[in-house]
Design a protein around this motif. Structure first.
Motif, PDB file in Angstrom:
ATOM      1  N   SER A 120       0.833  -1.200   0.000  1.00 38.95           N
ATOM      2  CA  SER A 120       0.000   0.000   0.000  1.00 38.95           C
ATOM      3  C   SER A 120       0.869   1.252   0.000  1.00 38.95           C
ATOM      4  O   SER A 120       0.601   2.207  -0.738  1.00 38.95           O
ATOM      5  N   ALA A 121       1.915   1.240   0.798  1.00 39.16           N
ATOM      6  CA  ALA A 121       2.825   2.392   0.839  1.00 39.16           C
ATOM      7  C   ALA A 121       3.564   2.548  -0.483  1.00 39.16           C
ATOM      8  O   ALA A 121       3.738   3.663  -0.991  1.00 39.16           O
ATOM      9  N   ALA A 122       3.997   1.439  -1.067  1.00 35.56           N
ATOM     10  CA  ALA A 122       4.745   1.490  -2.317  1.00 35.56           C
ATOM     11  C   ALA A 122       3.915   2.070  -3.455  1.00 35.56           C
ATOM     12  O   ALA A 122       4.412   2.859  -4.262  1.00 35.56           O
ATOM     13  N   TYR A 123       2.654   1.677  -3.515  1.00 35.47           N
ATOM     14  CA  TYR A 123       1.767   2.119  -4.593  1.00 35.47           C
ATOM     15  C   TYR A 123       0.934   3.344  -4.211  1.00 35.47           C
ATOM     16  O   TYR A 123       0.251   3.913  -5.061  1.00 35.47           O
ATOM     17  N   ALA A 124       0.979   3.739  -2.935  1.00 37.14           N
ATOM     18  CA  ALA A 124       0.156   4.847  -2.415  1.00 37.14           C
ATOM     19  C   ALA A 124      -1.330   4.600  -2.659  1.00 37.14           C
ATOM     20  O   ALA A 124      -2.102   5.518  -2.949  1.00 37.14           O
ATOM     21  N   ILE A 125      -1.716   3.329  -2.553  1.00 37.48           N
ATOM     22  CA  ILE A 125      -3.100   2.914  -2.777  1.00 37.48           C
ATOM     23  C   ILE A 125      -3.581   2.146  -1.545  1.00 37.48           C
ATOM     24  O   ILE A 125      -2.904   1.227  -1.082  1.00 37.48           O
ATOM     25  N   PRO A 126      -4.735   2.492  -0.992  1.00 35.28           N
ATOM     26  CA  PRO A 126      -5.245   1.780   0.188  1.00 35.28           C
ATOM     27  C   PRO A 126      -5.529   0.303  -0.096  1.00 35.28           C
ATOM     28  O   PRO A 126      -6.097  -0.039  -1.132  1.00 35.28           O
ATOM     29  N   ILE A 127      -5.110  -0.553   0.839  1.00 29.16           N
ATOM     30  CA  ILE A 127      -5.374  -1.990   0.756  1.00 29.16           C
ATOM     31  C   ILE A 127      -5.946  -2.438   2.098  1.00 29.16           C
ATOM     32  O   ILE A 127      -5.338  -2.198   3.143  1.00 29.16           O
ATOM     33  N   ALA A 128      -7.094  -3.082   2.065  1.00 30.15           N
ATOM     34  CA  ALA A 128      -7.691  -3.625   3.291  1.00 30.15           C
ATOM     35  C   ALA A 128      -7.544  -5.139   3.278  1.00 30.15           C
ATOM     36  O   ALA A 128      -7.787  -5.782   2.255  1.00 30.15           O
ATOM     37  N   ALA A 129      -7.136  -5.702   4.406  1.00 32.37           N
ATOM     38  CA  ALA A 129      -7.079  -7.158   4.576  1.00 32.37           C
ATOM     39  C   ALA A 129      -8.068  -7.511   5.683  1.00 32.37           C
ATOM     40  O   ALA A 129      -7.892  -7.101   6.834  1.00 32.37           O
ATOM     41  N   ILE A 130      -9.115  -8.242   5.335  1.00 32.86           N
ATOM     42  CA  ILE A 130     -10.242  -8.487   6.237  1.00 32.86           C
ATOM     43  C   ILE A 130     -10.412  -9.978   6.482  1.00 32.86           C
ATOM     44  O   ILE A 130     -10.331 -10.780   5.550  1.00 32.86           O
ATOM     45  N   ASP A 131     -10.650 -10.353   7.736  1.00 37.55           N
ATOM     46  CA  ASP A 131     -10.910 -11.752   8.107  1.00 37.55           C
ATOM     47  C   ASP A 131     -12.330 -12.106   7.676  1.00 37.55           C
ATOM     48  O   ASP A 131     -13.306 -11.613   8.251  1.00 37.55           O
ATOM     49  N   LEU A 132     -12.451 -12.961   6.672  1.00 34.39           N
ATOM     50  CA  LEU A 132     -13.773 -13.283   6.128  1.00 34.39           C
ATOM     51  C   LEU A 132     -14.653 -14.041   7.118  1.00 34.39           C
ATOM     52  O   LEU A 132     -15.891 -13.978   7.028  1.00 34.39           O
ATOM     53  N   ASN A 133     -14.051 -14.754   8.043  1.00 28.03           N
ATOM     54  CA  ASN A 133     -14.850 -15.489   9.028  1.00 28.03           C
ATOM     55  C   ASN A 133     -15.513 -14.557  10.041  1.00 28.03           C
ATOM     56  O   ASN A 133     -16.331 -15.013  10.846  1.00 28.03           O
ATOM     57  N   ARG A 134     -15.169 -13.279  10.008  1.00 31.75           N
ATOM     58  CA  ARG A 134     -15.777 -12.290  10.899  1.00 31.75           C
ATOM     59  C   ARG A 134     -16.836 -11.455  10.188  1.00 31.75           C
ATOM     60  O   ARG A 134     -17.393 -10.527  10.759  1.00 31.75           O
ATOM     61  N   ILE A 135     -17.116 -11.824   8.930  1.00 30.91           N
ATOM     62  CA  ILE A 135     -18.128 -11.116   8.143  1.00 30.91           C
ATOM     63  C   ILE A 135     -19.428 -11.917   8.168  1.00 30.91           C
ATOM     64  O   ILE A 135     -19.424 -13.123   7.941  1.00 30.91           O
ATOM     65  N   SER A 136     -20.534 -11.246   8.435  1.00 30.94           N
ATOM     66  CA  SER A 136     -21.854 -11.887   8.414  1.00 30.94           C
ATOM     67  C   SER A 136     -22.536 -11.578   7.090  1.00 30.94           C
ATOM     68  O   SER A 136     -22.848 -10.422   6.794  1.00 30.94           O
ATOM     69  N   GLY A 137     -22.742 -12.628   6.275  1.00 31.50           N
ATOM     70  CA  GLY A 137     -23.385 -12.414   4.983  1.00 31.50           C
ATOM     71  C   GLY A 137     -22.463 -11.707   4.014  1.00 31.50           C
ATOM     72  O   GLY A 137     -21.275 -12.016   3.933  1.00 31.50           O
ATOM     73  N   LYS A 138     -22.989 -10.716   3.303  1.00 38.30           N
ATOM     74  CA  LYS A 138     -22.216  -9.995   2.304  1.00 38.30           C
ATOM     75  C   LYS A 138     -21.653  -8.694   2.882  1.00 38.30           C
ATOM     76  O   LYS A 138     -22.157  -8.151   3.853  1.00 38.30           O
ATOM     77  N   LEU A 139     -20.594  -8.227   2.237  1.00 33.93           N
ATOM     78  CA  LEU A 139     -19.971  -6.964   2.627  1.00 33.93           C
ATOM     79  C   LEU A 139     -20.367  -5.895   1.625  1.00 33.93           C
ATOM     80  O   LEU A 139     -20.245  -6.098   0.415  1.00 33.93           O
ATOM     81  N   HIS A 140     -20.865  -4.773   2.123  1.00 27.59           N
ATOM     82  CA  HIS A 140     -21.366  -3.700   1.261  1.00 27.59           C
ATOM     83  C   HIS A 140     -20.612  -2.409   1.545  1.00 27.59           C
ATOM     84  O   HIS A 140     -20.321  -2.096   2.701  1.00 27.59           O
ATOM     85  N   VAL A 141     -20.287  -1.658   0.499  1.00 26.67           N
ATOM     86  CA  VAL A 141     -19.778  -0.293   0.654  1.00 26.67           C
ATOM     87  C   VAL A 141     -20.966   0.628   0.427  1.00 26.67           C
ATOM     88  O   VAL A 141     -21.527   0.665  -0.666  1.00 26.67           O
ATOM     89  N   ARG A 142     -21.360   1.356   1.473  1.00 23.53           N
ATOM     90  CA  ARG A 142     -22.596   2.148   1.395  1.00 23.53           C
ATOM     91  C   ARG A 142     -22.573   3.287   2.409  1.00 23.53           C
ATOM     92  O   ARG A 142     -21.754   3.289   3.341  1.00 23.53           O
ATOM     93  N   PRO A 143     -23.496   4.239   2.274  1.00 24.07           N
ATOM     94  CA  PRO A 143     -23.621   5.281   3.295  1.00 24.07           C
ATOM     95  C   PRO A 143     -24.203   4.685   4.584  1.00 24.07           C
ATOM     96  O   PRO A 143     -25.086   3.822   4.542  1.00 24.07           O
ATOM     97  N   ALA A 144     -23.708   5.128   5.702  1.00 27.46           N
ATOM     98  CA  ALA A 144     -24.225   4.676   6.993  1.00 27.46           C
ATOM     99  C   ALA A 144     -25.613   5.250   7.244  1.00 27.46           C
ATOM    100  O   ALA A 144     -25.937   6.363   6.804  1.00 27.46           O
ATOM    101  N   VAL A 145     -26.441   4.484   7.930  1.00 25.25           N
ATOM    102  CA  VAL A 145     -27.750   4.965   8.380  1.00 25.25           C
ATOM    103  C   VAL A 145     -27.585   5.707   9.702  1.00 25.25           C
ATOM    104  O   VAL A 145     -28.254   6.705   9.963  1.00 25.25           O
ATOM    105  N   GLY A 146     -26.679   5.212  10.528  1.00 24.54           N
ATOM    106  CA  GLY A 146     -26.416   5.840  11.814  1.00 24.54           C
ATOM    107  C   GLY A 146     -26.604   4.902  12.990  1.00 24.54           C
ATOM    108  O   GLY A 146     -26.295   5.252  14.134  1.00 24.54           O
ATOM    109  N   ASN A 147     -27.125   3.685  12.721  1.00 25.13           N
ATOM    110  CA  ASN A 147     -27.353   2.729  13.811  1.00 25.13           C
ATOM    111  C   ASN A 147     -26.385   1.542  13.740  1.00 25.13           C
ATOM    112  O   ASN A 147     -26.543   0.567  14.471  1.00 25.13           O
ATOM    113  N   GLU A 148     -25.383   1.623  12.857  1.00 25.31           N
ATOM    114  CA  GLU A 148     -24.424   0.539  12.713  1.00 25.31           C
ATOM    115  C   GLU A 148     -23.392   0.573  13.854  1.00 25.31           C
ATOM    116  O   GLU A 148     -23.152   1.619  14.467  1.00 25.31           O
ATOM    117  N   ALA A 149     -22.790  -0.581  14.105  1.00 26.02           N
ATOM    118  CA  ALA A 149     -21.792  -0.702  15.169  1.00 26.02           C
ATOM    119  C   ALA A 149     -20.410  -0.914  14.571  1.00 26.02           C
ATOM    120  O   ALA A 149     -20.219  -1.773  13.711  1.00 26.02           O
TER     121      ALA A 149
END
Length: 204
Positions: free
Chosen positions: A87-116
């Motif tokens: 990420s530093a070399a390319y100056a591009i953000p990289i996320a590494a996420i544990d898939l076993n900690r995800i419930s269902g699908k992962l969405h990039v979206r605006p927050a409603v305000g009640n998320e944790a």
């Protein structure tokens, strides 16, 4: 995006990390990280989201600032270390996420305000309505302010076996650069973890 299966916390990754960090240091020796086209594009995006770019920075800029000040990045986990260095070399953000900690699908979206959102220290935050987040089907937030800060809840740790790598860019040559970065990471991961299964996932 890349999906990794059968990941382990053991890899001889020091050489690969050093290679990426050396490239990152060369880039910031010639100019400040804020002047890199990749970072400028994210700063414009953050401004459009109503965020002060000097208060909230994309993850790649934060890594480059730390590298400039400290000369190195902290070691967390072989995969995280590799992704941070790339990420530093390319100056591009990289996320590494544990898939076993995800419930269902992962969405990039605006927050409603009640998320944790769980911080790395274990505190629970509530993103502001309209904030761009990574959230799963259980309303749990795995990243705040788009590419600003990941959650400690789904961070890759020693027990992680399945991981998702997300690479995002906004600058003019983003598509080509993300493709190159993804290919480079895939090749490097295959060399460091020969038993890991890697699947290319389409961006959503």
């Amino acid at each position: 995006m890349l999906r990794l299966e059968a990941l382990t916390p053991i890899a001889s990754h020091a050489g690969s990390v050093a290679h990426f960090l050396a490239h990152a240091k060369q880039r910031i020796a010639l100019t400040t990280e804020s002047d890199l086209p990749e970072i400028r594009a994210w700063r414009r995006a953050f401004s459009k989201m109503g965020l002060k770019p000097t208060q909230y920075r994309c993850a790649a800029e934060a890594l480059l600032r730390r590298l400039r000040k400290e000369g190195d990045l902290p070691s967390v986990h072989p995969l995280v270390d590799l992704c941070n260095a790339a990420s530093a070399a390319y100056a591009i953000p990289i996320a590494a996420i544990d898939l076993n900690r995800i419930s269902g699908k992962l969405h990039v979206r605006p927050a409603v305000g009640n998320e944790a959102y769980e911080t790395f220290s274990g505190d629970i935050e509530r993103p502001d309505a309209g904030e761009i987040i990574f959230a799963d089907d259980s309303n749990r937030v795995h990243a705040r302010r788009w590419a600003n800060r990941q959650s400690g809840y789904s961070a890759v740790k020693d027990q992680t076996t399945d991981a998702l790598i997300v690479i995002e860019a906004m600058h003019e040559t983003a598509e080509a650069d993300v493709t190159q970065l993804s290919t480079t990471l895939r090749t490097t991961i295959s060399e460091l973890w020969p038993s890991v299964s890697i699947t290319d996932l389409p961006a959503r």
